[in-house]
Design a protein around this motif. Sequence first.
Motif, PDB file in Angstrom:
ATOM      1  N   TYR A 258       0.839  -1.209   0.000  1.00  0.00           N
ATOM      2  CA  TYR A 258       0.000   0.000   0.000  1.00  0.00           C
ATOM      3  C   TYR A 258       0.872   1.257   0.000  1.00  0.00           C
ATOM      4  O   TYR A 258       0.621   2.197  -0.742  1.00  0.00           O
ATOM      5  CB  TYR A 258      -0.943   0.011   1.216  1.00  0.00           C
ATOM      6  CG  TYR A 258      -1.690   1.334   1.333  1.00  0.00           C
ATOM      7  CD1 TYR A 258      -2.763   1.615   0.501  1.00  0.00           C
ATOM      8  CD2 TYR A 258      -1.293   2.317   2.244  1.00  0.00           C
ATOM      9  CE1 TYR A 258      -3.432   2.836   0.569  1.00  0.00           C
ATOM     10  CE2 TYR A 258      -1.941   3.538   2.324  1.00  0.00           C
ATOM     11  CZ  TYR A 258      -3.017   3.787   1.483  1.00  0.00           C
ATOM     12  OH  TYR A 258      -3.667   4.993   1.554  1.00  0.00           O
TER      13      TYR A 258
ATOM     14  N   ASP B 246     -13.241   6.449   1.843  1.00  0.00           N
ATOM     15  CA  ASP B 246     -13.185   7.209   3.090  1.00  0.00           C
ATOM     16  C   ASP B 246     -14.581   7.711   3.428  1.00  0.00           C
ATOM     17  O   ASP B 246     -15.400   7.946   2.519  1.00  0.00           O
ATOM     18  CB  ASP B 246     -12.211   8.383   2.989  1.00  0.00           C
ATOM     19  CG  ASP B 246     -11.858   8.897   4.383  1.00  0.00           C
ATOM     20  OD1 ASP B 246     -10.980   8.303   5.029  1.00  0.00           O
ATOM     21  OD2 ASP B 246     -12.500   9.862   4.839  1.00  0.00           O
TER      22      ASP B 246
ATOM     23  N   GLY C 211      -1.438  12.391   8.186  1.00  0.00           N
ATOM     24  CA  GLY C 211      -1.098  12.538   9.595  1.00  0.00           C
ATOM     25  C   GLY C 211      -2.073  13.404  10.373  1.00  0.00           C
ATOM     26  O   GLY C 211      -1.973  13.515  11.590  1.00  0.00           O
TER      27      GLY C 211
ATOM     28  N   SER D  92     -17.544   7.179  14.486  1.00  0.00           N
ATOM     29  CA  SER D  92     -16.269   7.123  15.204  1.00  0.00           C
ATOM     30  C   SER D  92     -16.193   8.027  16.431  1.00  0.00           C
ATOM     31  O   SER D  92     -15.507   7.712  17.386  1.00  0.00           O
ATOM     32  CB  SER D  92     -15.136   7.478  14.258  1.00  0.00           C
ATOM     33  OG  SER D  92     -15.140   6.587  13.174  1.00  0.00           O
TER      34      SER D  92
ATOM     35  N   ARG E 149       0.884   4.334  -2.676  1.00  0.00           N
ATOM     36  CA  ARG E 149       0.698   5.731  -2.285  1.00  0.00           C
ATOM     37  C   ARG E 149       1.859   6.633  -2.688  1.00  0.00           C
ATOM     38  O   ARG E 149       1.706   7.840  -2.739  1.00  0.00           O
ATOM     39  CB  ARG E 149       0.443   5.801  -0.775  1.00  0.00           C
ATOM     40  CG  ARG E 149      -0.967   5.418  -0.387  1.00  0.00           C
ATOM     41  CD  ARG E 149      -1.955   6.536  -0.633  1.00  0.00           C
ATOM     42  NE  ARG E 149      -1.847   7.533   0.433  1.00  0.00           N
ATOM     43  CZ  ARG E 149      -1.186   8.656   0.345  1.00  0.00           C
ATOM     44  NH1 ARG E 149      -0.585   8.981  -0.761  1.00  0.00           N
ATOM     45  NH2 ARG E 149      -1.126   9.486   1.377  1.00  0.00           N
TER      46      ARG E 149
HETATM   47  O1  CP3 Z   1      -9.105  -0.892   5.362  1.00  0.00           O
HETATM   48  C1  CP3 Z   1      -9.831   0.106   5.490  1.00  0.00           C
HETATM   49  O2  CP3 Z   1     -10.500   0.263   6.530  1.00  0.00           O
HETATM   50  C2  CP3 Z   1      -9.835   1.067   4.312  1.00  0.00           C
HETATM   51  C3  CP3 Z   1     -10.870   2.023   4.117  1.00  0.00           C
HETATM   52  C4  CP3 Z   1     -11.021   3.181   5.113  1.00  0.00           C
HETATM   53  C5  CP3 Z   1     -10.231   4.367   5.149  1.00  0.00           C
HETATM   54  N1  CP3 Z   1     -10.845   5.245   5.984  1.00  0.00           N
HETATM   55  C6  CP3 Z   1      -8.990   4.619   4.381  1.00  0.00           C
HETATM   56  C7  CP3 Z   1      -8.073   5.679   4.843  1.00  0.00           C
HETATM   57  C8  CP3 Z   1     -12.072   3.329   6.006  1.00  0.00           C
HETATM   58  C9  CP3 Z   1     -13.137   2.321   6.394  1.00  0.00           C
HETATM   59  C10 CP3 Z   1     -11.954   4.651   6.537  1.00  0.00           C
HETATM   60  C11 CP3 Z   1     -12.951   5.229   7.430  1.00  0.00           C
HETATM   61  C12 CP3 Z   1     -12.652   6.476   8.145  1.00  0.00           C
HETATM   62  N2  CP3 Z   1     -12.030   7.604   7.672  1.00  0.00           N
HETATM   63  C13 CP3 Z   1     -13.090   6.746   9.458  1.00  0.00           C
HETATM   64  C14 CP3 Z   1     -13.896   5.780  10.314  1.00  0.00           C
HETATM   65  C15 CP3 Z   1     -13.040   4.734  10.916  1.00  0.00           C
HETATM   66  C16 CP3 Z   1     -12.271   5.124  12.138  1.00  0.00           C
HETATM   67  O3  CP3 Z   1     -11.053   4.952  12.094  1.00  0.00           O
HETATM   68  O4  CP3 Z   1     -12.880   5.552  13.129  1.00  0.00           O
HETATM   69  C17 CP3 Z   1     -12.665   8.040   9.803  1.00  0.00           C
HETATM   70  C18 CP3 Z   1     -12.877   8.720  11.114  1.00  0.00           C
HETATM   71  C19 CP3 Z   1     -12.014   8.592   8.655  1.00  0.00           C
HETATM   72  C20 CP3 Z   1     -11.434   9.951   8.491  1.00  0.00           C
HETATM   73  C21 CP3 Z   1      -9.978   9.830   8.176  1.00  0.00           C
HETATM   74  N3  CP3 Z   1      -9.480   9.584   6.920  1.00  0.00           N
HETATM   75  C22 CP3 Z   1      -8.886   9.823   9.082  1.00  0.00           C
HETATM   76  C23 CP3 Z   1      -8.974  10.050  10.569  1.00  0.00           C
HETATM   77  C24 CP3 Z   1      -7.713   9.561   8.319  1.00  0.00           C
HETATM   78  C25 CP3 Z   1      -6.298   9.346   8.816  1.00  0.00           C
HETATM   79  C26 CP3 Z   1      -5.432  10.542   8.676  1.00  0.00           C
HETATM   80  C27 CP3 Z   1      -3.965  10.147   8.934  1.00  0.00           C
HETATM   81  O5  CP3 Z   1      -3.166  10.302   8.010  1.00  0.00           O
HETATM   82  O6  CP3 Z   1      -3.657   9.683  10.038  1.00  0.00           O
HETATM   83  C28 CP3 Z   1      -8.123   9.424   6.984  1.00  0.00           C
HETATM   84  C29 CP3 Z   1      -7.258   9.102   5.843  1.00  0.00           C
HETATM   85  C30 CP3 Z   1      -7.276   7.656   5.484  1.00  0.00           C
HETATM   86  N4  CP3 Z   1      -8.411   6.952   5.200  1.00  0.00           N
HETATM   87  C31 CP3 Z   1      -6.148   6.818   5.301  1.00  0.00           C
HETATM   88  C32 CP3 Z   1      -6.646   5.579   4.888  1.00  0.00           C
HETATM   89  C33 CP3 Z   1      -5.856   4.357   4.494  1.00  0.00           C
HETATM   90  C34 CP3 Z   1      -4.685   7.230   5.451  1.00  0.00           C
HETATM   91  C35 CP3 Z   1      -4.336   8.020   4.230  1.00  0.00           C
HETATM   92  C36 CP3 Z   1      -2.969   7.764   3.674  1.00  0.00           C
HETATM   93  O7  CP3 Z   1      -2.788   6.788   2.923  1.00  0.00           O
HETATM   94  O8  CP3 Z   1      -2.083   8.558   3.973  1.00  0.00           O
END
Ligand code: CP3
Length: 349
Positions: A41, A81, A98, A213, A45
Amino acid sequence: MTNNGETMAGRERLLAAAGRKPVDTTPVWFMRQAGRCLPEYRALREKHPFLEVARTPELAVEATMMPIDRLGVDGAVLFADIMLPLDGMGVDFEIRPGVGPVIANPIRTAEDIERLRVVDPEEGTPYVLDAIALLSRTLGDRAATLGFAGAPFTLACYLVDGRPTKEYPRTKALMYGRPDLWDALMTKLTEVTARYLEGQVRNGADVVQLFDSWLGLVDPVSYRERVAPYTAAIFERLRGLAPTIHFSTGTVQLLPEIAATRPAMVSVDWRLPLDTAWDVIGPDLGIQGNLDPSMLMAPWKTVESGALDVLRRAGGRTGHIFNLGHGLHPDTDPDQLSRLVHLVHRQGP
Ligand code: CP3
């Protein structure tokens, strides 16, 4: 083994558990299984920004399939997302690495809410529907296609506060102080979310999970009056179409009220032992959970005894999907995950 002694394919196994039917062994998947803990992954990215992966069906399916190939889980949660349906509503946002979702113009006034568009997913997020259809064809029977959406409360947290915070104070002030605006906002989010999930089911999602969440910030009375009716309306719309899973974390105080919104299953975190949580939810709903994702970074022996404890507490009852209490930490070792999948599958029902 089932009654006739056959092993089940992953999709059949997960769907049986979601339908409270007997399984050959406990189905398992992990929240955030498609993501930063997998080197493949991280390589993807490096070539494509997050939102480009999420908005391009072929790339989204490629990311979704990574943990299926590597870990052998029974469910494939679409790489997407919770923010995506806001695209179609006309909300301008980015996902900062982040940090998380950041909204260009937070929604705070009657006019802001008025401007939000209520759209069908075919118009607002056609790429999510295409990705689900492609995923479900790619998987066949290997694993269930899991669709999802953010719940109205959690989406409202990002929309109103505009970025991740600890307490979402502006959102809760709106909920307490302007019930008229709160209802208008939640009503629009509920309608878009229900249509979005119905669209995912029409396009091949076997099960859908609603992520609330940040619900742990809410007290039981506010939940019952200002949040649960919208959640319940979404589950009602999906009844008979596909099994639903309610997800939240830090909500020990809300579990009876969450159960009253009538999902098929409730996903619980590690703050209560699984059997205690199941007693609170009641025997007529299924349960998903509930290993602490932080435990996966401890030595394997710890993970093993933690996982066996969860299974012992499920006690072979129908309607349990093994999962974590929240998403994986990005620095989890994927080898711990594949060992855990094998362990759960080896134990039998
Ligand atoms: O395997 C999976 O679960 C993939 C699909 C998925 C993502 N986000 C991919 C993602 C799912 C189900 C989510 C849901 C999501 N997104 C939630 C609910 C789940 C939870 O954790 O409570 C929430 C609150 C979000 C909002 C969100 N999007 C956050 C807090 C973040 C992280 C930011 C960070 O960099 O720490 C994201 C980005 C995100 N969504 C990433 C992924 C794989 C990281 C992005 C990257 O690749 O840099």
